[in-house]
Design a protein around this motif. Structure first.
Motif, short mmCIF file in Angstrom:
data_model
loop_
_atom_site.label_atom_id
_atom_site.label_comp_id
_atom_site.label_asym_id
_atom_site.label_seq_id
_atom_site.Cartn_x
_atom_site.Cartn_y
_atom_site.Cartn_z
N PRO A 62 51.39 28.42 -30.39
CA PRO A 62 52.59 27.41 -30.37
C PRO A 62 53.67 27.89 -30.33
O PRO A 62 54.12 29.28 -30.39
CB PRO A 62 52.08 27.03 -31.80
CG PRO A 62 51.26 28.22 -32.31
CD PRO A 62 50.85 28.59 -31.24
N ALA A 63 54.65 27.07 -29.66
CA ALA A 63 56.15 27.71 -29.59
C ALA A 63 56.71 28.01 -31.12
O ALA A 63 56.62 27.49 -32.16
CB ALA A 63 57.03 26.57 -29.18
N PRO A 64 57.43 29.33 -31.43
CA PRO A 64 58.09 29.60 -32.28
C PRO A 64 59.28 28.87 -32.78
O PRO A 64 60.03 28.86 -31.82
CB PRO A 64 58.51 31.11 -32.37
CG PRO A 64 58.53 31.35 -30.67
CD PRO A 64 57.29 30.40 -30.04
N ILE A 65 59.28 28.35 -34.05
CA ILE A 65 60.58 27.54 -34.30
C ILE A 65 61.43 28.45 -35.09
O ILE A 65 62.32 28.04 -35.25
CB ILE A 65 60.05 26.22 -34.74
CG1 ILE A 65 61.46 25.29 -34.89
CG2 ILE A 65 59.34 26.40 -36.33
CD1 ILE A 65 60.75 23.77 -35.31
N ASN A 66 60.62 29.25 -35.81
CA ASN A 66 61.52 30.03 -36.74
C ASN A 66 62.84 30.89 -36.18
O ASN A 66 63.87 31.21 -37.15
CB ASN A 66 60.80 30.92 -37.86
CG ASN A 66 59.99 32.06 -36.83
OD1 ASN A 66 59.99 32.05 -35.59
ND2 ASN A 66 59.43 32.81 -37.38
N LEU B 279 69.80 25.66 -35.61
CA LEU B 279 69.72 24.23 -35.85
C LEU B 279 70.66 24.09 -37.32
O LEU B 279 71.11 22.76 -37.33
CB LEU B 279 68.09 23.98 -36.55
CG LEU B 279 68.00 22.40 -36.58
CD1 LEU B 279 68.05 21.62 -35.45
CD2 LEU B 279 66.36 22.30 -37.11
N ALA B 280 70.35 25.16 -38.44
CA ALA B 280 71.21 24.57 -39.65
C ALA B 280 72.76 24.74 -39.25
O ALA B 280 73.49 23.85 -39.55
CB ALA B 280 71.03 25.74 -40.58
N VAL B 281 73.22 25.66 -38.37
CA VAL B 281 74.60 25.53 -38.06
C VAL B 281 75.17 24.46 -37.35
O VAL B 281 76.14 23.85 -37.67
CB VAL B 281 74.96 26.76 -36.96
CG1 VAL B 281 76.30 26.82 -36.42
CG2 VAL B 281 74.76 28.30 -37.83
N VAL B 282 74.46 24.13 -36.27
CA VAL B 282 74.74 22.60 -35.62
C VAL B 282 74.58 21.47 -36.60
O VAL B 282 75.49 20.65 -36.48
CB VAL B 282 73.65 22.40 -34.74
CG1 VAL B 282 74.05 21.00 -33.80
CG2 VAL B 282 73.84 23.46 -33.41
N GLY B 283 73.65 21.67 -37.54
CA GLY B 283 73.68 20.57 -38.55
C GLY B 283 74.99 20.31 -39.41
O GLY B 283 75.47 19.22 -39.69
N ILE B 284 75.30 21.46 -39.86
CA ILE B 284 76.57 21.64 -40.75
C ILE B 284 77.87 21.22 -39.59
O ILE B 284 78.66 20.54 -40.47
CB ILE B 284 76.75 23.15 -41.36
CG1 ILE B 284 75.35 23.29 -42.27
CG2 ILE B 284 77.88 23.30 -41.69
CD1 ILE B 284 75.33 24.76 -42.58
N ILE B 285 77.83 21.56 -38.51
CA ILE B 285 78.98 21.25 -37.70
C ILE B 285 79.00 19.74 -37.46
O ILE B 285 80.06 19.10 -37.58
CB ILE B 285 78.96 22.07 -36.43
CG1 ILE B 285 79.41 23.51 -36.72
CG2 ILE B 285 80.02 21.23 -35.62
CD1 ILE B 285 79.00 24.43 -35.58
N PHE B 286 77.89 19.23 -37.16
CA PHE B 286 77.80 17.61 -37.20
C PHE B 286 78.04 17.02 -38.45
O PHE B 286 78.90 15.99 -38.47
CB PHE B 286 76.58 17.24 -36.63
CG PHE B 286 76.31 15.93 -36.38
CD1 PHE B 286 76.77 15.10 -35.41
CD2 PHE B 286 75.51 15.09 -37.37
CE1 PHE B 286 76.91 13.74 -35.41
CE2 PHE B 286 75.55 13.76 -37.24
CZ PHE B 286 75.90 13.07 -35.95
N ALA B 287 77.89 17.48 -39.60
CA ALA B 287 78.10 16.93 -40.76
C ALA B 287 79.61 16.78 -40.86
O ALA B 287 80.19 15.77 -41.32
CB ALA B 287 77.39 17.49 -42.03
#
Length: 68
Positions: free
Chosen positions: A36-40, A46-54
């Motif tokens: 499986p592809a590593p997501i960690n 992903l967290a940084v982009v989510g905070i910027i989007f918020a």
């Protein structure tokens, strides 16, 4: 009484179908699945982009309220 039995049998059948559909096969395939592809490694990005989007979303929301 007949309707209750019909509902009971239908519920019991759906439960068995659900269990059977998620069951593992008895004879697994001989070839291995690809790893499986590593997501960690991407979680921080992903967290940084989510905070910027918020911040962007709430900034645009507050701008639209001040204009109206």
């Amino acid at each position: 009484m007949k309707s209750n039995l019909l509902k009971f049998y239908a519920t019991l059948m759906m439960a068995f179908v659900s269990f059977i559909s998620y069951a593992d096969p008895l004879d697994p395939p001989a070839d291995d699945d690809p790893p499986p592809a590593p997501i960690n490694t991407k979680l921080i990005w992903l967290a940084v982009v989510g905070i910027i989007f918020a911040f962007y979303y709430f900034n645009q929301l507050s701008k639209s309220k001040t204009k109206a």
